[in-house]
Design an enzyme around this catalytic site. Structure first.
Site, PDB file in Angstrom:
ATOM      1  N   ASP A 110       0.853  -1.195   0.000  1.00  0.00           N
ATOM      2  CA  ASP A 110       0.000   0.000   0.000  1.00  0.00           C
ATOM      3  C   ASP A 110       0.889   1.246   0.000  1.00  0.00           C
ATOM      4  OD1 ASP A 110      -2.418   1.410   0.216  1.00  0.00           O
ATOM      5  OD2 ASP A 110      -2.366   1.394   2.417  1.00  0.00           O
ATOM      6  N   GLU A 121      -1.492   5.838  -9.089  1.00  0.00           N
ATOM      7  CA  GLU A 121      -2.513   6.799  -8.629  1.00  0.00           C
ATOM      8  C   GLU A 121      -2.357   8.107  -9.385  1.00  0.00           C
ATOM      9  OE1 GLU A 121      -3.448   7.118  -4.444  1.00  0.00           O
ATOM     10  OE2 GLU A 121      -3.428   9.301  -4.587  1.00  0.00           O
ATOM     11  N   GLY A 123      -8.044   8.775   6.569  1.00  0.00           N
ATOM     12  CA  GLY A 123      -8.211   9.195   7.952  1.00  0.00           C
ATOM     13  C   GLY A 123      -9.656   9.343   8.404  1.00  0.00           C
ATOM     14  N   GLY A 151      -9.146   5.584   0.849  1.00  0.00           N
ATOM     15  CA  GLY A 151      -9.890   6.427   1.787  1.00  0.00           C
ATOM     16  C   GLY A 151     -11.350   6.020   1.904  1.00  0.00           C
ATOM     17  N   ASN A 167     -10.091   0.353  -0.382  1.00  0.00           N
ATOM     18  CA  ASN A 167      -9.115   0.347   0.722  1.00  0.00           C
ATOM     19  C   ASN A 167      -9.721   0.827   2.034  1.00  0.00           C
ATOM     20  OD1 ASN A 167      -7.372  -0.183  -1.374  1.00  0.00           O
ATOM     21  ND2 ASN A 167      -5.888   1.390  -0.827  1.00  0.00           N
ATOM     22  N   ILE A 168      -9.564   0.012   3.059  1.00  0.00           N
ATOM     23  CA  ILE A 168     -10.135   0.350   4.372  1.00  0.00           C
ATOM     24  C   ILE A 168      -9.103   0.102   5.464  1.00  0.00           C
ATOM     25  CG2 ILE A 168     -11.966  -0.188   6.036  1.00  0.00           C
ATOM     26  CD1 ILE A 168     -13.726  -1.015   3.630  1.00  0.00           C
TER      27      ILE A 168
HETATM   28  P1  13P Z   1      -9.024   5.020   5.153  1.00  0.00           P
HETATM   29  O1  13P Z   1      -8.172   5.981   5.914  1.00  0.00           O
HETATM   30  O2  13P Z   1     -10.299   5.690   4.711  1.00  0.00           O
HETATM   31  O3  13P Z   1      -9.295   3.770   5.855  1.00  0.00           O
HETATM   32  O4  13P Z   1      -8.230   4.648   3.805  1.00  0.00           O
HETATM   33  C1  13P Z   1      -7.264   3.633   3.818  1.00  0.00           C
HETATM   34  C2  13P Z   1      -6.456   3.625   2.575  1.00  0.00           C
HETATM   35  O5  13P Z   1      -6.739   4.249   1.585  1.00  0.00           O
HETATM   36  C3  13P Z   1      -5.240   2.776   2.587  1.00  0.00           C
HETATM   37  O6  13P Z   1      -4.512   2.915   1.406  1.00  0.00           O
HETATM   38  O1  G3H Z   2      -3.401   5.075   3.399  1.00  0.00           O
HETATM   39  C1  G3H Z   2      -2.717   4.809   4.363  1.00  0.00           C
HETATM   40  C2  G3H Z   2      -3.032   3.627   5.189  1.00  0.00           C
HETATM   41  O2  G3H Z   2      -4.078   3.921   6.084  1.00  0.00           O
HETATM   42  C3  G3H Z   2      -1.797   3.147   5.872  1.00  0.00           C
HETATM   43  O3  G3H Z   2      -1.421   4.040   6.867  1.00  0.00           O
HETATM   44  O4  G3H Z   2       0.974   4.532   6.431  1.00  0.00           O
HETATM   45  O5  G3H Z   2      -0.048   4.838   8.711  1.00  0.00           O
HETATM   46  O6  G3H Z   2       0.365   2.536   7.795  1.00  0.00           O
HETATM   47  P1  G3H Z   2       0.079   3.975   7.496  1.00  0.00           P
HETATM   48 ZN    ZN Z   3      -4.593   4.913   0.610  1.00  0.00          ZN
END
Ligand code: 13P
Ligand code: G3H
Ligand code: ZN
Length: 321
Positions: free
Chosen positions: A82, A134, A185, A221, A264-265
């Site tokens: 990710d 992206e 977030g 997000g 993504n969650i």
């Molecule tokens: P959220 O912050 O909405 O859970 O999004 C997570 C995300 O996009 C990880 O890549």
């Molecule tokens: O989009 C980001 C994900 O929520 C991962 O977050 O980089 O704090 O692990 P992190």
């Molecule tokens: Zn993300």
């Protein structure tokens, strides 16, 4: 059972019009919660690991934990990087056997973004891995208010349909994360909560019209930031702001039907885990056995993931198609 390739998960999801949940893994309890929930719901799943997760847990621990999960279940599992921020990090993950990586060049000018994606794609494709790019920036809805009025203006933070086509063709990425008012977030929107779903439809259609087929889009997000979780965190000593806000689940459903194949969650899992830990510690202040608060936290995350895959992403029941 070995990993299932991201490419195969995408192909089935596109055909059956469901979305794959891509849930972030940082520790054993999160991993167990996600995999057990998907197993009970017979859902295929993408486990995604960020650079921060690798720094926190150590890549070897994460790899071994995922191997353990795979040995204990027969649902299809893919492993994804990710927000990879460099060719080197993507290469590391490809070499470790991830089935897909994201190279996030969204902060770069268009040509530089294409360049870094191209480099990752060339390496990944030689090593049986697929790549997510992206285009646009995940700055939230307030930054592009009014943009969607008549047509889709270029040059803002949102993904432009024709630029998406040019980007996919030039970079060779296998899936595209879009910016349509989404952001990471727990504080996603000021005022009205909405994604620019018309823009999403236009992106999907423009890619199709350009000969790129039923091209997989990715929604980052995508947490819905349930008010009851924020309230529970605050009831037991947390101090989240009044203005927590997420993407309504109805919007995620539309995004899924329009063609967001990977959703993504992360934040919702963090909220569920934190709410359960705070509650357990508040109600049992004499307790100091981590299993007594991490156990309920794991159960709460599992309940949340079950809800997502069944009621929002509609991938439940598709593990063995
Ligand atoms: P959220 O912050 O909405 O859970 O999004 C997570 C995300 O996009 C990880 O890549
Ligand atoms: O989009 C980001 C994900 O929520 C991962 O977050 O980089 O704090 O692990 P992190
Ligand atoms: Zn993300």
């Amino acid at each position: 059972m070995p990993l299932t390739h991201t490419r195969d998960l995408f192909a089935k999801a596109l055909k059956e019009k469901y979305a794959l949940g891509a849930f972030n893994v940082n520790n054993m309890e999160l991993l167990q919660a996600i995999v057990e929930a998907c197993e009970e719901e017979k859902a295929p799943v993408m486990l995604q690991i960020s650079k921060g997760a690798r720094q926190y847990a150590n890549p070897v621990y994460l790899k071994k934990l995922i191997e353990a999960a795979i040995s204990l279940t027969n649902i299809p599992i893919a492993v994804h990087l990710d927000h990879g921020d460099s060719f080197e990090l993507c290469k590391e993950c490809i070499d470790e056997g991830f089935t897909s990586v994201m190279i996030d060049g969204s902060h770069l000018p268009f040509d530089k973004n294409v360049e870094v994606c191209r480099r990752v794609v060339e390496y990944a494709h030689k090593h049986n891995c697929v790549v997510e790019g992206e285009l646009g920036q995940l700055v939230g809805a307030q930054f592009d208010e009014g943009e969607a009025g008549g047509g889709f203006s270029k040059g803002g933070h949102y993904t432009h349909p024709e630029e998406a086509v040019a980007f996919v063709k030039a970079s060779g990425v296998d899936s595209l994360a879009v910016a349509i008012g989404n952001s990471h977030g727990a504080y996603k929107f000021r005022g009205a909560q909405h994604l620019d779903l018309d823009r999403l439809k236009a992106i999907k259609k423009t890619l199709l019209d350009a000969g790129l087929g039923d091209y997989p889009l990715v929604l980052h997000g995508a947490s819905s930031v349930p008010k009851e979780l924020a309230e529970e965190i605050n009831r037991y000593g947390g101090k989240l702001g009044e203005d927590t806000a997420g993407v309504p689940e109805a919007d995620i459903e539309v995004a899924r039907r329009v063609g967001c194949t990977k959703v993504n969650i992360d934040t919702d899992l963090r909220l569920a885990m934190t709410a359960a830990i705070r509650k357990a510690l508040f109600e049992n202040p004499k307790e100091f056995d981590p299993r007594k608060y991490l156990g309920p936290a794991r159960a709460r995350v599992k309940e949340l993931v079950r809800h997502k895959v069944k009621n929002v992403l509609c991938c439940a029941g598709h593990a063995f198609d």
